[in-house]
Design a protein around this motif. Structure first.
Motif, PDB file in Angstrom:
ATOM      1  N   LYS A 194     -12.645  -0.662  10.850  1.00  0.00           N
ATOM      2  CA  LYS A 194     -13.094  -0.278  12.153  1.00  0.00           C
ATOM      3  C   LYS A 194     -12.582   0.707  12.949  1.00  0.00           C
ATOM      4  N   SER A 195     -11.170   0.548  12.910  1.00  0.00           N
ATOM      5  CA  SER A 195     -10.397   1.635  13.487  1.00  0.00           C
ATOM      6  C   SER A 195      -9.160   2.178  12.780  1.00  0.00           C
ATOM      7  N   THR A 196      -8.869   1.285  11.600  1.00  0.00           N
ATOM      8  CA  THR A 196      -7.496   1.636  10.899  1.00  0.00           C
ATOM      9  C   THR A 196      -8.081   2.616   9.803  1.00  0.00           C
ATOM     10  N   SER A 197      -6.887   3.249   9.235  1.00  0.00           N
ATOM     11  CA  SER A 197      -7.013   4.542   8.299  1.00  0.00           C
ATOM     12  C   SER A 197      -7.867   4.324   7.293  1.00  0.00           C
ATOM     13  N   ILE A 198      -8.756   5.015   6.806  1.00  0.00           N
ATOM     14  CA  ILE A 198      -9.817   5.150   5.941  1.00  0.00           C
ATOM     15  C   ILE A 198      -8.710   4.954   4.539  1.00  0.00           C
ATOM     16  N   TYR A 199      -7.940   5.885   4.597  1.00  0.00           N
ATOM     17  CA  TYR A 199      -7.114   6.013   3.271  1.00  0.00           C
ATOM     18  C   TYR A 199      -6.308   5.043   3.141  1.00  0.00           C
ATOM     19  N   SER A 200      -5.988   4.218   4.118  1.00  0.00           N
ATOM     20  CA  SER A 200      -5.234   2.886   3.834  1.00  0.00           C
ATOM     21  C   SER A 200      -6.037   1.804   2.932  1.00  0.00           C
ATOM     22  N   GLY A 201      -7.156   2.006   3.572  1.00  0.00           N
ATOM     23  CA  GLY A 201      -8.300   0.920   2.938  1.00  0.00           C
ATOM     24  C   GLY A 201      -8.577   1.402   1.526  1.00  0.00           C
ATOM     25  N   ILE A 202      -8.599   2.671   1.306  1.00  0.00           N
ATOM     26  CA  ILE A 202      -8.918   3.089  -0.228  1.00  0.00           C
ATOM     27  C   ILE A 202      -7.750   2.908  -1.026  1.00  0.00           C
ATOM     28  N   LEU A 203      -6.359   2.938  -0.527  1.00  0.00           N
ATOM     29  CA  LEU A 203      -5.292   2.703  -1.256  1.00  0.00           C
ATOM     30  C   LEU A 203      -5.391   0.964  -1.633  1.00  0.00           C
ATOM     31  N   LEU A 207       1.796  13.019  -0.667  1.00  0.00           N
ATOM     32  CA  LEU A 207       2.665  12.595   0.172  1.00  0.00           C
ATOM     33  C   LEU A 207       2.058  12.520   1.560  1.00  0.00           C
ATOM     34  N   GLU A 208       0.967  13.248   1.935  1.00  0.00           N
ATOM     35  CA  GLU A 208       0.235  13.174   3.172  1.00  0.00           C
ATOM     36  C   GLU A 208      -0.336  11.783   3.351  1.00  0.00           C
ATOM     37  N   VAL A 209      -0.820  11.318   2.237  1.00  0.00           N
ATOM     38  CA  VAL A 209      -1.535   9.880   2.047  1.00  0.00           C
ATOM     39  C   VAL A 209      -0.560   8.759   2.341  1.00  0.00           C
ATOM     40  N   ALA A 210       0.610   9.270   1.756  1.00  0.00           N
ATOM     41  CA  ALA A 210       1.518   7.936   1.945  1.00  0.00           C
ATOM     42  C   ALA A 210       2.013   8.035   3.444  1.00  0.00           C
ATOM     43  N   VAL A 211       2.549   9.323   3.801  1.00  0.00           N
ATOM     44  CA  VAL A 211       3.036   9.250   5.170  1.00  0.00           C
ATOM     45  C   VAL A 211       2.222   8.787   6.387  1.00  0.00           C
ATOM     46  N   SER A 212       0.848   9.142   6.083  1.00  0.00           N
ATOM     47  CA  SER A 212      -0.062   8.822   7.118  1.00  0.00           C
ATOM     48  C   SER A 212      -0.443   7.554   7.259  1.00  0.00           C
ATOM     49  N   ALA A 213      -0.349   6.813   6.121  1.00  0.00           N
ATOM     50  CA  ALA A 213      -0.302   5.455   6.041  1.00  0.00           C
ATOM     51  C   ALA A 213       0.423   4.766   6.707  1.00  0.00           C
ATOM     52  N   ILE A 214       1.978   5.465   6.926  1.00  0.00           N
ATOM     53  CA  ILE A 214       2.910   4.922   7.778  1.00  0.00           C
ATOM     54  C   ILE A 214       2.545   5.260   9.237  1.00  0.00           C
ATOM     55  N   ALA A 215       2.140   6.544   9.541  1.00  0.00           N
ATOM     56  CA  ALA A 215       1.959   6.854  10.810  1.00  0.00           C
ATOM     57  C   ALA A 215       1.054   5.902  11.419  1.00  0.00           C
ATOM     58  N   THR A 228       0.577  -1.161  -0.083  1.00  0.00           N
ATOM     59  CA  THR A 228       0.146   0.105   0.046  1.00  0.00           C
ATOM     60  C   THR A 228       0.966   1.415   0.067  1.00  0.00           C
ATOM     61  N   ILE A 229       2.037   1.446   0.743  1.00  0.00           N
ATOM     62  CA  ILE A 229       2.765   2.534   1.056  1.00  0.00           C
ATOM     63  C   ILE A 229       3.583   2.706  -0.051  1.00  0.00           C
ATOM     64  N   LYS A 230       4.111   1.580  -0.854  1.00  0.00           N
ATOM     65  CA  LYS A 230       5.017   1.632  -2.047  1.00  0.00           C
ATOM     66  C   LYS A 230       4.075   2.165  -3.234  1.00  0.00           C
ATOM     67  N   ASN A 231       2.987   1.766  -3.503  1.00  0.00           N
ATOM     68  CA  ASN A 231       1.918   2.319  -4.339  1.00  0.00           C
ATOM     69  C   ASN A 231       1.650   3.867  -4.044  1.00  0.00           C
TER      70      ASN A 231
END
Length: 415
Positions: A329-338, A62-70, A36-39
Motif C-alpha cells: 500500500k505505502s511501503t517500498s515496492i523494491y522491498s516487496g520485490i526482494l 546498493l541503492e536497492v539495499a540502502v533504500s530498503a533501509i531508508a 531482505t536487506i541481508k540478501n
C-alpha cells in the motif's frame, strides 16, 4: 546527569508516537526488513566480485539495499544520502575507483561472514585504514541490519542524542567516534537489560528522540527552543502520518481478505502473515482464513520465519506454495520485490507464482522498479502485479467462475 535515565526510558517506551512504539515493536515491516536487506547486500557483494557493479549509486544494487533501509522511516530516513555519488567531490569514492570498490565489497562480505564483535570491529578498523574518501559511519546502518545486537544505528540526531544523554562531544563523521559511542551504548544497554532490548534499535530510537528534540529533557531544551516552530509542524505531521498509517493498514487488510477469500474458493489452503491474524475486514478476522501453521520440513527455520511474514500464500494439497502475494500500500515496492525473490530462492525445486498487489496510483512505480537493472538477472523470479481496483471489483466473479490460479491471469500484469 541531572535526569533519571530510567524515567526517560519509560517515557520513551510508553509514548504512543515514539520510535519505540511506531517502529521498534509495532511495525511488521521492521521484522521483514532484516533478511531482505541481508540478501540485498549479498547481491551488492556478488556484483562487485563479478565486476558488474555500476559506476554510480543510482540504479545499483546498493541503492536497492540502502533504500530498503531508508524506508524503515524515522531513524533511518535519509540513510541513503551518504551513499549518493557526488562526482565533483568524488564521495563516497566506491563507484569509479576500482580498488576502493573491491575493498568495500570485501568489507561487506567479511561482515556477512563474521558474527563475533571483535572480528567485526577489526573489519571496521581495516576499512577505516583504507581512507576511502566519504565512506564513513553511515555504513553502520547497513551493519545494524546485519548484526542488530552488535551495532547501533547511526545518524545526526542519534549522535546529538548520545552526546546529550551521556555528556560526550563525539563527532558525526568519524569511525573512531562511532566505535566509542558503540562501546558506551552497549555498556549502558547491558545495565538496562530489563528496560530495553538486546536489539540496539531500541536504544538507537531513544537517542534519536532526544537528539531530534521529540522527547524533551532539561539538557536538550536549547534544541527544542531553537526548533519550536519546526517541532510543532513535525508533531502535527507525525500525527497525520499515524492516521494515514491506520487507513493504509485498513486497505492492506481489505486486500488480504479478498486474496484469502479467493484462494479458499479456488480450493487452496491459505496462509495469512502470522502478524496479521488479528487484523479485521468487515468483521472477519484474517486469521480465520489461515491454516494454523506452515509445514515445510525441507526449509530451514530462519527461512520459514521469513516466509511466515509474506502477506498471503496459497498452498495446494501437496503442501506446495502455488502463489505468494505481497500487498504494497505505502511501503517500498523494491522491498516487496526482494521479499518475493527471497522466497523464490527457497523454492528452487518447483514453480511458484509471485505477485505484488498495489494501489492503481503506484502502477508506474511498480513498472519502474521491476525494470531496474538490479532485477534483470537470470536468478530473478518472474513477478506480476495486481491493482487494488481490479481485485476489489472482480473478486466475487473470480470466486464464482474461477477453477484454479489461472483465473488471476485476467487481472494480473507482467512486465
Amino acid at each position: 546527569m541531572s535526569f533519571s535515565l530510567s524515567n526517560i526510558i519509560q517515557e520513551y517506551k510508553t509514548d504512543s508516537e515514539s520510535v519505540y512504539q511506531t517502529w521498534f515493536i509495532n511495525n511488521d515491516e521492521r521484522l521483514k526488513a532484516f533478511r531482505t536487506i541481508k540478501n540485498a547486500i549479498k547481491i551488492v557483494i556478488e556484483e562487485i566480485e563479478n565486476n558488474i557493479f555500476p559506476c554510480d549509486f543510482k540504479g545499483s544494487s546498493l541503492e536497492v539495499a540502502v533504500s530498503a533501509i531508508a524506508e524503515q522511516k524515522q531513524i533511518f530516513e535519509g540513510a541513503a544520502h551518504a551513499f549518493y555519488w557526488k562526482p565533483k567531490l568524488r564521495i563516497p569514492d566506491i563507484y569509479e575507483n576500482e580498488t576502493n570498490k573491491k575493498d568495500f565489497g570485501r568489507f561487506l562480505k567479511s561482515c556477512m561472514q563474521h558474527n563475533n564483535d571483535i572480528q567485526l570491529i577489526n573489519e571496521i578498523i581495516k576499512l577505516n585504514q583504507k581512507n576511502i574518501k566519504g565512506l564513513g559511519p553511515a555504513v553502520a546502518n547497513i551493519l545494524y541490519f546485519l548484526h542488530p545486537t552488535i551495532f547501533p544505528p547511526f545518524n545526526t540526531s542519534i549522535v546529538k542524542g548520545f552526546n546529550i544523554l551521556f555528556n560526550q562531544k563525539l563527532k558525526l563523521g568519524s569511525w573512531e567516534d562511532y566505535l566509542k559511542m558503540r562501546d558506551i551504548i552497549i555498556d549502558y544497554n547491558e545495565k538496562q537489560s530489563l528496560l530495553l532490548s538486546k536489539d540496539l534499535g531500541a536504544i538507537g530510537g531513544l537517542l534519536f528522540e532526544i537528539g531530534s528534540g521529540r522527547q524533551i529533557i532539561q539538557e536538550n531544551l536549547a534544541i527544542v527552543s531553537e526548533n519550536l516552530l519546526k517541532q510543532k509542524q513535525k508533531t502535527k505531521k507525525r500525527h497525520s502520518e499515524i492516521l494515514k498509517d491506520l487507513q493504509e493498514a485498513n486497505d492492506h487488510s481489505e486486500m488480504q481478505y479478498y486474496l484469502a477469500k479467493l484462494g479458499t474458493s479456488l480450493g487452496y489452503h491459505v496462509w495469512i502473515a502470522k502478524n496479521d491474524y488479528k487484523r479485521e475486514w468487515k468483521e472477519h478476522k484474517l486469521g480465520e482464513f489461515s491454516i494454523p501453521k506452515l509445514e515445510f520440513d525441507s526449509i530451514p527455520s530462519t527461512v520459514k520465519e521469513t516466509i511466515s511474514l509474506i502477506d498471503v500464500l496459497w498452498i495446494n494439497n501437496e503442501n506446495r506454495i502455488v502463489s505468494a502475494f505481497e500487498v504494497e500500500k505505502s511501503t517500498s515496492i523494491y522491498s516487496g520485490i526482494l521479499r518475493l525473490q527471497d522466497l523464490s530462492f527457497s523454492l528452487e525445486d518447483y514453480h511458484c507464482n509471485f505477485y505484488l498487489v498495489a494501489p492503481n496510483k503506484r502502477e508506474k512505480e511498480i513498472k519502474a522498479q521491476l525494470l531496474r537493472p538490479s532485477f534483470q538477472h537470470n536468478q530473478m523470479c518472474t513477478i506480476s502485479y495486481i491493482l487494488f481496483s481490479d481485485l476489489r471489483c472482480d473478486c466475487e466473479a473470480m470466486c464464482k467462475f474461477g477453477k484454479d490460479i489461472t483465473v488471476l491471469d485476467q487481472i494480473a500484469y507482467t512486465i
